[in-house]
Motif scaffolding. Sequence first.
Motif, PDB file in Angstrom:
ATOM      1  N   PRO A 331       0.651  -1.231   0.149  1.00  9.14           N
ATOM      2  CA  PRO A 331      -0.020   0.031   0.147  1.00  9.14           C
ATOM      3  C   PRO A 331       0.757   1.194   0.143  1.00  9.14           C
ATOM      4  N   THR A 332       0.589   2.206  -0.811  1.00 10.65           N
ATOM      5  CA  THR A 332       1.349   3.366  -1.032  1.00 10.65           C
ATOM      6  C   THR A 332       1.029   4.247   0.123  1.00 10.65           C
ATOM      7  N   GLY A 333       1.830   5.073   0.807  1.00  5.30           N
ATOM      8  CA  GLY A 333       1.740   5.825   1.993  1.00  5.30           C
ATOM      9  C   GLY A 333       2.280   5.507   3.012  1.00  5.30           C
ATOM     10  N   LEU A 334       2.549   4.196   2.999  1.00  6.26           N
ATOM     11  CA  LEU A 334       3.020   3.396   4.055  1.00  6.26           C
ATOM     12  C   LEU A 334       4.733   3.372   4.210  1.00  6.26           C
ATOM     13  N   PRO A 335       5.433   3.136   5.481  1.00  4.34           N
ATOM     14  CA  PRO A 335       7.050   3.496   5.287  1.00  4.34           C
ATOM     15  C   PRO A 335       7.479   2.569   4.503  1.00  4.34           C
ATOM     16  N   PHE A 336       8.548   2.988   3.543  1.00  6.27           N
ATOM     17  CA  PHE A 336       9.244   2.198   2.641  1.00  6.27           C
ATOM     18  C   PHE A 336       8.717   1.991   1.373  1.00  6.27           C
ATOM     19  N   VAL A 337       7.497   2.451   1.031  1.00  9.10           N
ATOM     20  CA  VAL A 337       6.729   1.961  -0.094  1.00  9.10           C
ATOM     21  C   VAL A 337       7.124   2.840  -1.092  1.00  9.10           C
ATOM     22  N   LYS A 338       7.493   2.546  -2.162  1.00  9.18           N
ATOM     23  CA  LYS A 338       7.511   3.372  -3.531  1.00  9.18           C
ATOM     24  C   LYS A 338       6.983   2.516  -4.590  1.00  9.18           C
ATOM     25  N   GLU A 339       6.706   3.215  -5.620  1.00  7.59           N
ATOM     26  CA  GLU A 339       5.833   2.793  -6.753  1.00  7.59           C
ATOM     27  C   GLU A 339       6.686   2.321  -8.019  1.00  7.59           C
ATOM     28  N   VAL A 340       7.577   1.298  -7.402  1.00 10.26           N
ATOM     29  CA  VAL A 340       8.414   0.952  -8.400  1.00 10.26           C
ATOM     30  C   VAL A 340       7.993   0.123  -9.585  1.00 10.26           C
ATOM     31  N   GLY A 341       6.824  -0.232  -9.780  1.00  9.31           N
ATOM     32  CA  GLY A 341       6.035  -0.650 -10.720  1.00  9.31           C
ATOM     33  C   GLY A 341       5.470   0.289 -11.817  1.00  9.31           C
ATOM     34  N   ALA A 342       5.819   1.688 -11.733  1.00  5.30           N
ATOM     35  CA  ALA A 342       5.101   2.613 -12.534  1.00  5.30           C
ATOM     36  C   ALA A 342       5.467   2.603 -13.985  1.00  5.30           C
ATOM     37  N   GLU A 343       6.746   2.221 -14.174  1.00  8.88           N
ATOM     38  CA  GLU A 343       7.274   2.385 -15.564  1.00  8.88           C
ATOM     39  C   GLU A 343       6.523   1.073 -16.243  1.00  8.88           C
ATOM     40  N   ALA A 344       6.210  -0.134 -15.875  1.00  6.69           N
ATOM     41  CA  ALA A 344       5.778  -1.245 -16.222  1.00  6.69           C
ATOM     42  C   ALA A 344       4.212  -1.114 -16.508  1.00  6.69           C
ATOM     43  N   ALA A 471      19.253  -3.816  10.430  1.00  4.37           N
ATOM     44  CA  ALA A 471      19.334  -2.997  11.476  1.00  4.37           C
ATOM     45  C   ALA A 471      18.945  -1.447  11.432  1.00  4.37           C
ATOM     46  N   SER A 472      19.273  -1.184   9.996  1.00  4.96           N
ATOM     47  CA  SER A 472      19.161   0.541   9.777  1.00  4.96           C
ATOM     48  C   SER A 472      17.713   0.702   8.782  1.00  4.96           C
ATOM     49  N   ASP A 473      17.435   1.942   8.858  1.00  2.22           N
ATOM     50  CA  ASP A 473      16.275   2.349   7.765  1.00  2.22           C
ATOM     51  C   ASP A 473      16.883   2.258   6.513  1.00  2.22           C
ATOM     52  N   ALA A 474      17.979   2.458   6.368  1.00  2.36           N
ATOM     53  CA  ALA A 474      18.776   2.477   5.002  1.00  2.36           C
ATOM     54  C   ALA A 474      18.615   1.112   4.531  1.00  2.36           C
ATOM     55  N   GLU A 475      19.258   0.204   5.244  1.00  6.08           N
ATOM     56  CA  GLU A 475      19.332  -1.179   4.755  1.00  6.08           C
ATOM     57  C   GLU A 475      17.709  -1.851   4.769  1.00  6.08           C
ATOM     58  N   GLN A 476      16.850  -1.326   5.314  1.00  5.70           N
ATOM     59  CA  GLN A 476      15.494  -1.961   5.214  1.00  5.70           C
ATOM     60  C   GLN A 476      14.827  -1.276   4.031  1.00  5.70           C
ATOM     61  N   GLN A 477      15.319   0.208   3.611  1.00 11.84           N
ATOM     62  CA  GLN A 477      14.695   0.543   2.330  1.00 11.84           C
ATOM     63  C   GLN A 477      15.431  -0.045   1.018  1.00 11.84           C
ATOM     64  N   ARG A 478      16.713  -0.507   1.118  1.00 11.30           N
ATOM     65  CA  ARG A 478      17.272  -1.072   0.076  1.00 11.30           C
ATOM     66  C   ARG A 478      16.587  -2.490  -0.279  1.00 11.30           C
TER      67      ARG A 478
END
Length: 526
Positions: A331-344, A471-478
């Motif tokens: 679901p968009t709007g939640l933490p870490f969620v990006k619309e990575v399927g927008a191009e497809a 352990a980190s937000d950056a790693e979770q995002q990746r």
Amino acid sequence: MQRRSLLAAAGAALLAKPSLAQGVRPRTLRFVPQANLTVLDPILTTAGVSLNHGYAVFDTLYGTGADFKPVPQMAEGHEVSADGRTWLIRLRPGLRFHDGEPVRAVDCAASLARWSKRDTFGQTLGAAVEAWEAQDDRTLRIRLSRPFPRLLSALAFVGPIPAFIMPERLAKTDPYKAVTEMVGSGPYRFLPDEFVSGSRVAYAKSDGYVPRQEPAVLNAGGKVAHFDRLEWQIIPDSSTAASALQSGEVDWWEFADADLTPMLSRNRGITVASYDPLGFMAFLRFNSHVPPFNNAKLKRVVLSAVDQAQYMPLITGGDDKAWHTAYSMFPTGLPFVKEVGAEAMGAPKDLERLRRAVKDAGYAGEKVVILSPTDLPTVASFGDVTAELLKQLGMNVDLQVMDWGSVVQRRTSREPVEKGGWSIFHTTWKSSSIANPALNTNIRGQGDSGWFGWFRSEGIERLTREWLDAASDAEQQRLFDAIQLEAFEQVPVVPLGQFLQKTAYRSDLTGMLPGPAAFPWNLRRA
């Protein structure tokens, strides 16, 4: 509209019969669920109607609080060893099942062992569990092969398959076979003698239930049953359900039809509200186990052909403010969620190019069986849209319509379509139930032990394990992004958009708890 009017009139006449009217009692909560209840065992299915039934009858060791953190429910508290590999969970005193037997740690151990074979998050936790066992009658011991910091989150989560506790004798049932005797320790007792599938489900207040003293929040806190009885009336036709609500023959309609909510909103005796403020997402689910959608290349073609704007107005009654595109597996709007399927998914829909892509993907004319329910308004029209789209793409489509209960049963078949199997069904998920990689049943790649469609992806499973340990937000995002990219490459599902679902109830009901299930506690009549 003429058909709706006739159905509404017929429904009102039916509900006005003395035999029904005499059954109306002020201490009875009358509820119209989203669909018929066909599976009583809430550990066996992700169907929302079975989840609602489960919450009436059963309870959990932990619940999810207002800040979405786990809080004790049946549990009194817990201790964790210094190495993080042993958890001791102490039960509250005085807990009893509906048959009068005390709730013991062995009941909890057996229940969690069974649950961990069926729930997506539970399977992930279960892979790290060496033993679910009792230290004594009130102390559950969980021994792990490795630390699992989110253990309580798994036990507390609202759904789609909560870690409900049942007696040991029932919890020892094969996790792939249904428990048919409903004995829980929740606020209501199931009344088997009054159960008529397709018509009626009934529950009585459990006098032995001792609620917590905290305010109720989601599936946690004080689950106080203010009604003596809870009665479900199965009313598949939306107009009939709306008429019953307006006449006061029922108190609460779980999923109000979007076409009828403007009319209901004008009635001062009815409140129309968002079912869950976090909203829902709709999906097209492939059977990745059998042809033709065991072919990821073909599934990517369908993904790129889908136009969410063809689906969402059907579920929101044309209200453009009630939905938005969501080119994501979460679901968009939640933490870490990006619309990575927008191009497809956002590219122009060139049918000629897409038809060629279907052939290039190796499609050889195999039959595509689409299961479409007639009695679940949220997805009832999606089958027609998908069938027409696939026909335009040159596919051999067989649209099979049935009630939702039959879809729930049919989708368990792993047979080829020629032997009663299936290719596609449509469903919706509460946003909170697919909010992170461990929870998102839709895209977990667990294969034969996973959700219907049996999608397998060792890559997604590996990335999910890494995300749990990040352990980190950056790693979770990746890792979050990597999981989504892999899902859009392998396509277990096609997202169809994000929307708000409306619920409707009599305005004299107070204490309604918005959330991802129809919680029957905290409600009272003013």
